[in-house]
Every structure is written in C-alpha cells, then in structure tokens.
Design a protein around this motif. Sequence first.
Motif, mmCIF file in Angstrom:
data_model
loop_
_atom_site.group_PDB
_atom_site.id
_atom_site.type_symbol
_atom_site.label_atom_id
_atom_site.label_comp_id
_atom_site.label_asym_id
_atom_site.label_seq_id
_atom_site.Cartn_x
_atom_site.Cartn_y
_atom_site.Cartn_z
ATOM 1 N N ASP A 12 0.825 -1.219 0.000
ATOM 2 C CA ASP A 12 0.000 0.000 0.000
ATOM 3 C C ASP A 12 0.855 1.263 0.000
ATOM 4 O OD1 ASP A 12 -2.390 -1.414 -0.077
ATOM 5 O OD2 ASP A 12 -2.650 -1.392 2.106
ATOM 6 N N ILE A 13 1.872 1.285 0.838
ATOM 7 C CA ILE A 13 2.704 2.486 0.927
ATOM 8 C C ILE A 13 3.560 2.646 -0.331
ATOM 9 C CG2 ILE A 13 4.662 1.506 2.195
ATOM 10 C CD1 ILE A 13 3.048 4.957 2.760
ATOM 11 N N ILE A 14 4.005 1.545 -0.916
ATOM 12 C CA ILE A 14 4.737 1.627 -2.188
ATOM 13 C C ILE A 14 3.835 2.270 -3.242
ATOM 14 C CG2 ILE A 14 5.620 0.245 -4.128
ATOM 15 C CD1 ILE A 14 7.684 0.337 -1.989
ATOM 16 N N GLY A 15 2.595 1.811 -3.329
ATOM 17 C CA GLY A 15 1.659 2.370 -4.300
ATOM 18 C C GLY A 15 1.432 3.854 -4.095
ATOM 19 N N GLU A 16 1.213 4.248 -2.847
ATOM 20 C CA GLU A 16 0.964 5.661 -2.529
ATOM 21 C C GLU A 16 2.166 6.540 -2.860
ATOM 22 O OE1 GLU A 16 -1.794 7.249 -1.388
ATOM 23 O OE2 GLU A 16 -2.963 5.401 -1.428
ATOM 24 N N VAL A 17 3.333 6.138 -2.381
ATOM 25 C CA VAL A 17 4.532 6.962 -2.551
ATOM 26 C C VAL A 17 4.963 7.008 -4.016
ATOM 27 C CG1 VAL A 17 6.987 7.162 -1.957
ATOM 28 C CG2 VAL A 17 5.304 6.665 -0.179
ATOM 29 N N HIS A 18 4.935 5.866 -4.683
ATOM 30 C CA HIS A 18 5.347 5.831 -6.090
ATOM 31 C C HIS A 18 4.455 6.758 -6.923
ATOM 32 C CE1 HIS A 18 6.954 3.068 -9.539
ATOM 33 N NE2 HIS A 18 7.026 4.339 -9.863
ATOM 34 N N ALA A 67 7.467 7.132 5.030
ATOM 35 C CA ALA A 67 7.931 6.765 3.698
ATOM 36 C C ALA A 67 8.264 8.035 2.922
ATOM 37 C CB ALA A 67 6.868 5.957 2.976
ATOM 38 N N SER A 68 9.432 8.047 2.299
ATOM 39 C CA SER A 68 9.882 9.244 1.601
ATOM 40 C C SER A 68 10.186 9.011 0.124
ATOM 41 C CB SER A 68 11.122 9.822 2.291
ATOM 42 O OG SER A 68 12.139 8.851 2.381
ATOM 43 N N GLY A 69 10.300 7.743 -0.293
ATOM 44 C CA GLY A 69 10.581 7.484 -1.693
ATOM 45 C C GLY A 69 10.671 5.998 -1.993
#
Length: 156
Positions: A12-18, A67-69
């Motif tokens: 989920d966080i990968i999807g949001e940040v990307h 998460a920053s990147g």
Amino acid sequence: MVIKRAQKEDADIIGEVHSAAWKQTYQGVFSQEYLDSDLPSARREEFLNSLNDKNCVYLLLKEDDHASGIVKLLVNRNDIEVASFYILEEYRGRGFGRKILEYIFSEYKDRHFVLWVLETNLNARAFYEKCGFELTDKTRLIDRGGKFKQLMYERK
C-alpha cells in the motif's frame, strides 16, 4: 534515512509513494489528464506483481518512520537498471538521492548500471552526472499522453 527492501506488507505504501512522487516529478511535463490516470492502486499492483520476479527489487525509503521514496531496480547478471527512482518533494534536496545510489552501488559492486531520463529533465540529468553516470548515445521515445524523448545514462 532508512533503506529497506520492500516486502508484500509494504504494497500500500509503495503504491501511494510511487504514484505521488511520480506525479510531483512530472507536474507540468505530462498532461494533467495523464498524471491523474496514475493511481496508487495500479502502482500497488505493479509492485505486487514484481514479487514473482526474482530480478526486480523495490527499495522503500523512510525518514523518521515516514515513507519518503521508492526505487525499482531490474537486476540482471551484469547489469542493473534503475527503472524507477522517486522521492517525495518534501524530502528532496536533503542528500537522500545520493545516499540511495551509494547504497545501491555498495550492494551491487562491480555492476554496470543504466537508467533512462527525460531529455528535458535537466535537474535529474545533472544529479545523475554528479553521481557518476555518463550520457550514452542511446535514446528512445516513450508515450506518456504524448511522445517524449528519453536518454540513456550508464555507470560502469
């Protein structure tokens, strides 16, 4: 800054940040309609699908537990392609990009690195050149709601 290899529970966080960092990067370059079509859910699925590919590595970057990147690497026997490298705007300019590349270079010693960057993205080009990447003579056109020229950089 913490750099970790992303796991299934990070989807989920990968999807949001990307998605968010990608949109920030290309605001004013690609059409708003095209930017709006990039959804966190699609980036999440892209990541989850990559978990079945032993040659695809996602790194999740965190600062103070936020998460920053993200970085997406395509790892082959001798070559590593930096396929995606996005840092959220609020974390840019703090040296994170250089630290991430140093980490990748140390993890994959003696490898040949390549990446593609938009011809018009002068900031990214200057950054990669400062980090030891050199412009090659290879180019390609990509469709992002219009045709855009990318240049290939390498680091031997």
